[in-house]
Scaffold this motif. Sequence first.
Motif, mmCIF file in Angstrom:
data_model
loop_
_atom_site.group_PDB
_atom_site.id
_atom_site.type_symbol
_atom_site.label_atom_id
_atom_site.label_comp_id
_atom_site.label_asym_id
_atom_site.label_seq_id
_atom_site.Cartn_x
_atom_site.Cartn_y
_atom_site.Cartn_z
ATOM 1 N N UNK A 179 0.867 -1.255 -0.174
ATOM 2 C CA UNK A 179 -0.056 0.006 -0.012
ATOM 3 C C UNK A 179 0.845 1.356 0.158
ATOM 4 N N UNK A 180 2.134 1.221 -0.420
ATOM 5 C CA UNK A 180 2.971 2.499 -0.404
ATOM 6 C C UNK A 180 3.440 2.958 -1.902
ATOM 7 N N UNK A 181 3.337 3.833 -2.189
ATOM 8 C CA UNK A 181 3.811 4.324 -3.730
ATOM 9 C C UNK A 181 4.901 5.385 -3.462
ATOM 10 N N UNK A 182 6.073 5.140 -4.004
ATOM 11 C CA UNK A 182 7.086 6.002 -3.808
ATOM 12 C C UNK A 182 6.860 7.334 -4.674
ATOM 13 N N UNK A 183 7.129 8.419 -4.461
ATOM 14 C CA UNK A 183 7.124 9.516 -5.367
ATOM 15 C C UNK A 183 8.330 10.366 -5.121
ATOM 16 N N UNK A 184 9.476 9.635 -4.906
ATOM 17 C CA UNK A 184 10.789 10.448 -4.868
ATOM 18 C C UNK A 184 11.188 11.014 -6.273
ATOM 19 N N UNK A 185 10.710 10.149 -7.141
ATOM 20 C CA UNK A 185 10.966 10.566 -8.678
ATOM 21 C C UNK A 185 9.943 11.610 -9.130
ATOM 22 N N UNK A 186 10.457 12.591 -9.884
ATOM 23 C CA UNK A 186 9.685 13.612 -10.464
ATOM 24 C C UNK A 186 8.784 13.222 -11.620
ATOM 25 N N UNK A 187 7.675 13.526 -11.834
ATOM 26 C CA UNK A 187 6.703 13.183 -12.971
ATOM 27 C C UNK A 187 5.527 13.321 -12.773
ATOM 28 N N UNK A 188 4.429 12.855 -13.567
ATOM 29 C CA UNK A 188 3.119 12.996 -13.660
ATOM 30 C C UNK A 188 2.404 11.661 -13.221
ATOM 31 N N UNK A 189 1.792 11.778 -11.778
ATOM 32 C CA UNK A 189 1.465 10.534 -11.312
ATOM 33 C C UNK A 189 -0.113 10.307 -11.429
ATOM 34 N N UNK A 190 -0.729 9.437 -11.660
ATOM 35 C CA UNK A 190 -2.123 9.177 -11.589
ATOM 36 C C UNK A 190 -2.306 7.859 -10.900
ATOM 37 N N UNK A 191 -2.916 7.995 -9.601
ATOM 38 C CA UNK A 191 -3.090 6.908 -8.594
ATOM 39 C C UNK A 191 -4.468 6.529 -8.544
ATOM 40 N N UNK A 192 -5.029 5.515 -8.885
ATOM 41 C CA UNK A 192 -6.112 5.083 -9.000
ATOM 42 C C UNK A 192 -6.394 4.022 -7.525
ATOM 43 N N UNK A 193 -7.197 4.236 -6.454
ATOM 44 C CA UNK A 193 -7.511 3.333 -5.595
ATOM 45 C C UNK A 193 -9.002 3.395 -5.099
ATOM 46 N N UNK A 194 -9.151 2.229 -4.408
ATOM 47 C CA UNK A 194 -10.586 2.004 -3.748
ATOM 48 C C UNK A 194 -10.926 1.786 -2.523
ATOM 49 N N UNK A 195 -11.706 2.245 -1.834
ATOM 50 C CA UNK A 195 -12.162 1.881 -0.287
ATOM 51 C C UNK A 195 -12.944 0.673 -0.654
#
Length: 315
Positions: A179-195
């Motif tokens: 459940x962890x997404x590293x965002x140390x690298x620059x860029x355009x992120x799209x994160x889809x997630x669900x409850x």
Amino acid sequence: MRRKEVFSPLIAAVWLLGALCAPAAAIEFGYTGPIDSETGSPMRSTQAEAVGNQVQLSDGVYFNRTQQGFVYEVPGGGSVLCTVAEGMVVQQAVQVVPDPGVEVKLYRNGTVVEEPNLSSIEEIGDYIVETDANGQTTQLIAFAIVGEITGQLTGYIMPRSFVITSVTRDDEQIGYERGYISMAEEGHYVVDYRCVPSGLDYQLDVVIDHTPPTLALEAVENGRARGPVSIADLEEGVSIGITCNGQQVAYRSELTEIGDYQIVLMDKAGNVSSYEFSILIYFDLNSLVFLGMVAVVLAAIGVYIIVSRKRLKVR
């Protein structure tokens, strides 16, 4: 009381290490459903655990189907409804609705918000919602609001009872650890997630920029300048604050006043950088004219003294 920093790299690292080292529950052969990011065990629909219009997420936390919000029970009685869950990162306004008689405090970036508009929390920042019940301070919810571009996220930890369904960076699928997404690298992120309990889907669409803003200071060497200092190459959209001897001064492209300076820059992503230097001495045109006149007067006085002495000798 030490307040929780919602998304610090240290907390993310500790959480990730614990998640990876935690023993996973047995998963029966052929199971393909969502996996709990904390325990590694299967996450099944909790529709059977629904009570009326509420679905349980964890101890003391429910999702209210009618009000479309997450309900947090307050020690001593009552509850607080919030349109986001604990630990969520969002880009839209957040609403916090305490039950009648329940008092809450809202903190932004560690500072209490005086007279907050709980019906529409919009300003970018890290937030904590606290309540005082029976003389005890309890943190109920922590969340963050970010803009389209941010440098404040180095990673995203999924809230409890949430699972990741897709992550892309610059339109390419990337991996993640449970459940962890590293965002140390620059860029355009799209994160889809669900409850999982509520069945609702969420998305975080953000550009990560960790590069601090810069400028060029002309005539400064080793933090010192003997003369005017020019500010150049200031990036577009960057805010700038200048102080001289601790006093705020208006921005101008050339600084001339003698003193100790600090320049603080902040870009659209919230990245901050600062420059410090001192102007030791400065002569403008008027000063040079004045010094020239003083020099002429001193020279005239010198000539007068010399001539006077010669006359005295002749007599």
